[in-house]
Motif scaffolding. Structure first.
Motif, PDB file in Angstrom:
ATOM      1  N   ASN A 157       0.861  -1.187   0.000  1.00  0.00           N
ATOM      2  CA  ASN A 157       0.000   0.000   0.000  1.00  0.00           C
ATOM      3  C   ASN A 157       0.900   1.241   0.000  1.00  0.00           C
ATOM      4  O   ASN A 157       1.579   1.523   0.988  1.00  0.00           O
ATOM      5  CB  ASN A 157      -0.911   0.005   1.226  1.00  0.00           C
ATOM      6  CG  ASN A 157      -1.856  -1.185   1.243  1.00  0.00           C
ATOM      7  OD1 ASN A 157      -2.462  -1.524   0.233  1.00  0.00           O
ATOM      8  ND2 ASN A 157      -1.968  -1.821   2.399  1.00  0.00           N
ATOM      9  N   PHE A 158       0.917   1.970  -1.151  1.00  0.00           N
ATOM     10  CA  PHE A 158       1.752   3.158  -1.272  1.00  0.00           C
ATOM     11  C   PHE A 158       1.030   4.386  -0.730  1.00  0.00           C
ATOM     12  O   PHE A 158      -0.207   4.450  -0.718  1.00  0.00           O
ATOM     13  CB  PHE A 158       2.137   3.385  -2.737  1.00  0.00           C
ATOM     14  CG  PHE A 158       3.067   2.326  -3.281  1.00  0.00           C
ATOM     15  CD1 PHE A 158       4.414   2.389  -3.022  1.00  0.00           C
ATOM     16  CD2 PHE A 158       2.573   1.274  -4.048  1.00  0.00           C
ATOM     17  CE1 PHE A 158       5.279   1.420  -3.527  1.00  0.00           C
ATOM     18  CE2 PHE A 158       3.417   0.310  -4.547  1.00  0.00           C
ATOM     19  CZ  PHE A 158       4.780   0.372  -4.288  1.00  0.00           C
ATOM     20  N   ALA A 159       1.836   5.368  -0.335  1.00  0.00           N
ATOM     21  CA  ALA A 159       1.269   6.606   0.215  1.00  0.00           C
ATOM     22  C   ALA A 159       0.508   7.414  -0.842  1.00  0.00           C
ATOM     23  O   ALA A 159      -0.344   8.234  -0.498  1.00  0.00           O
ATOM     24  CB  ALA A 159       2.393   7.458   0.808  1.00  0.00           C
ATOM     25  N   ASN A 160       0.809   7.198  -2.125  1.00  0.00           N
ATOM     26  CA  ASN A 160       0.109   7.930  -3.187  1.00  0.00           C
ATOM     27  C   ASN A 160      -1.234   7.295  -3.561  1.00  0.00           C
ATOM     28  O   ASN A 160      -1.844   7.651  -4.561  1.00  0.00           O
ATOM     29  CB  ASN A 160       0.990   8.051  -4.424  1.00  0.00           C
ATOM     30  CG  ASN A 160       1.368   6.690  -4.996  1.00  0.00           C
ATOM     31  OD1 ASN A 160       0.883   5.656  -4.547  1.00  0.00           O
ATOM     32  ND2 ASN A 160       2.259   6.698  -5.992  1.00  0.00           N
ATOM     33  N   GLY A 161      -1.672   6.304  -2.788  1.00  0.00           N
ATOM     34  CA  GLY A 161      -2.970   5.685  -3.034  1.00  0.00           C
ATOM     35  C   GLY A 161      -2.920   4.464  -3.919  1.00  0.00           C
ATOM     36  O   GLY A 161      -3.937   3.793  -4.116  1.00  0.00           O
ATOM     37  N   VAL A 162      -1.773   4.100  -4.471  1.00  0.00           N
ATOM     38  CA  VAL A 162      -1.645   2.921  -5.331  1.00  0.00           C
ATOM     39  C   VAL A 162      -1.454   1.678  -4.466  1.00  0.00           C
ATOM     40  O   VAL A 162      -0.727   1.692  -3.474  1.00  0.00           O
ATOM     41  CB  VAL A 162      -0.458   3.075  -6.303  1.00  0.00           C
ATOM     42  CG1 VAL A 162      -0.267   1.800  -7.117  1.00  0.00           C
ATOM     43  CG2 VAL A 162      -0.681   4.264  -7.223  1.00  0.00           C
ATOM     44  N   VAL A 163      -2.123   0.629  -4.864  1.00  0.00           N
ATOM     45  CA  VAL A 163      -1.979  -0.670  -4.212  1.00  0.00           C
ATOM     46  C   VAL A 163      -1.420  -1.659  -5.236  1.00  0.00           C
ATOM     47  O   VAL A 163      -1.973  -1.799  -6.328  1.00  0.00           O
ATOM     48  CB  VAL A 163      -3.318  -1.193  -3.655  1.00  0.00           C
ATOM     49  CG1 VAL A 163      -3.133  -2.601  -3.067  1.00  0.00           C
ATOM     50  CG2 VAL A 163      -3.875  -0.243  -2.622  1.00  0.00           C
ATOM     51  N   ASN A 164      -0.336  -2.325  -4.887  1.00  0.00           N
ATOM     52  CA  ASN A 164       0.286  -3.301  -5.798  1.00  0.00           C
ATOM     53  C   ASN A 164       0.202  -4.694  -5.183  1.00  0.00           C
ATOM     54  O   ASN A 164       0.422  -4.885  -3.985  1.00  0.00           O
ATOM     55  CB  ASN A 164       1.743  -2.934  -6.061  1.00  0.00           C
ATOM     56  CG  ASN A 164       2.448  -3.999  -6.906  1.00  0.00           C
ATOM     57  OD1 ASN A 164       3.102  -4.880  -6.383  1.00  0.00           O
ATOM     58  ND2 ASN A 164       2.270  -3.913  -8.218  1.00  0.00           N
TER      59      ASN A 164
END
Length: 377
Positions: A157-164
């Motif tokens: 879970n990235f701080a920019n809202g992207v989930v990988n």
């Protein structure tokens, strides 16, 4: 690794009974089960189509592993000379807790599972060749096979809202090096406790894992490829050999044969109807006299005999032969005295025709019955 193996061997030796026997060599089939701690090094990943952070094409990152465990089972064959070969099944588990070197910070969680098989060749080091007699056998080995890796999946879970998310299963060539030691259980032939360190490596070249990102730009699907993976494994196990060769028996003590002792009975032979010693008879008497000084002798018995022929037949002949046997014994005694034997140590007897050395018919001339026996007591 050398230090760890030395400490392990020292601990096992200290726990062994004082009278423990040497370790055995495996001959024939055996089974081996074990498991332990699995420490996996960082995996370097290559991500395509901007799937890592939702828009950056060709990005790279490293997965950091945390705690894990490993389990294994093997069946093998020992050749009796220290060499062993086995087929091994392996299962590895490892937690993943971080994705490094990304442009945006994030938190990662997940795990990976691995399973496959290897063929191992191992060599047991016989410590007795170094003068060490303990129930511990160090061993070294190498193995090669195939291993599959499965992501469970792994989510960041990235701080920019992207989930990988990374998922999928991929396989490749696997290899390992092994250093360890086995401790034979006292009183249970074939049963041993093992402990070893293994460095296992894999190269995943048979395909790619799935990498999918979810974010402001929607869903982006692509691939993730990882280079070589390395694991450090610390195992304990139990091994049972179905036909264990016993240790070689200790060398038989060298027995020094006793020095040959001089004969204690001597035979002196006479011509027919004679009591005079021949030159050969004098040699034998001299040997008996000499032997009496080298062996513990308390008395010397001199017994005279004749054959059953006679210069005077009938009852007169038997009486004549009795006298002849005494005269022969007296001749031998006299020669012994001349050779240095005290006269009071010699007892003489005459037996005439009795006790023949060679049984014969009546009135037969037999040279071996015309004799005197010298017996050292």
């Amino acid at each position: 690794m050398r230090l760890r193996s030395t400490l392990l061997a020292t601990a096992l030796i200290a726990a062994a009974p004082v009278a423990a026997s040497q370790a055995s060599t495996i001959t024939g089939p055996y089974v081996d089960l074990g498991g332990g701690y699995n420490l996996m090094q960082d995996q370097h990943g290559h991500f395509s189509n901007g799937t890592l952070e939702g828009g950056q094409t060709g990005s790279r990152a490293r997965l950091r592993h945390k705690d894990g465990f490993t389990g294994r089972g093997a069946v093998g064959w020992g050749f009796g000379n220290g060499l062993r070969a086995e087929v091994e099944g392996v299962y590895n588990y490892s937690q993943i807790n971080h994705l490094r070197a990304t442009s945006a910070p994030g938190s990662t969680s997940g795990s990976t599972q691995e399973y496959g098989g290897l063929i191992n060749v191992l060599y047991d080091i016989d410590l007795t060749q170094f003068g060490i007699n303990v129930p511990v056998t160090p061993y070294v080995g190498v193995g090669a096979g195939y291993l599959w890796q499965h992501f469970n999946p792994v989510q960041t879970n990235f701080a920019n809202g992207v989930v990988n998310r990374i998922g999928g299963t991929n396989g490749g060539f696997a290899y390992q090096g092994i250093v360890g030691a086995a401790y034979d259980i006292p009183g249970v032939p074939g049963l041993a406790v093992t402990a070893d360190y293994r460095m296992m490596g894999t190269t995943f070249t048979d395909g790619s894992f799935r990498s999918t990102s979810y974010g402001p730009m929607g869903k982006i699907a692509g691939n993730a490829n990882f280079d070589h993976a390395f694991r450090h494994q610390f195992n304990v196990g139990i091994r049972y050999a179905f036909d264990t060769a016993p240790p070689p028996p200790p060398p038989a003590p060298v027995v020094v044969p006793p020095a040959p002792t001089p004969a204690r009975t001597y035979l002196v032979f006479f011509d027919w109807d004679k009591s005079v010693l021949t030159s050969r008879a004098r040699e034998i008497v001299a040997q008996a006299a000499q032997a009496s000084t080298h062996v513990q002798t308390t008395r010397i018995e001199v017994n005279g005999y004749t054959d059953n022929s006679a210069a005077h037949p009938g009852a007169r002949g038997e009486k004549y032969n009795m006298g002849l046997s005494i005269r022969r014994a007296d001749s031998v005694k006299a020669e012994l005295v001349r050779d240095g034997v005290p006269a009071n140590a010699i007892d003489i007897h005459g037996y005439g025709e009795a006790h023949p050395l060679v049984p014969t018919g009546p009135n037969t001339r037999e040279p071996q019955n015309r004799r005197v026996e010298i017996i050292l007591h």
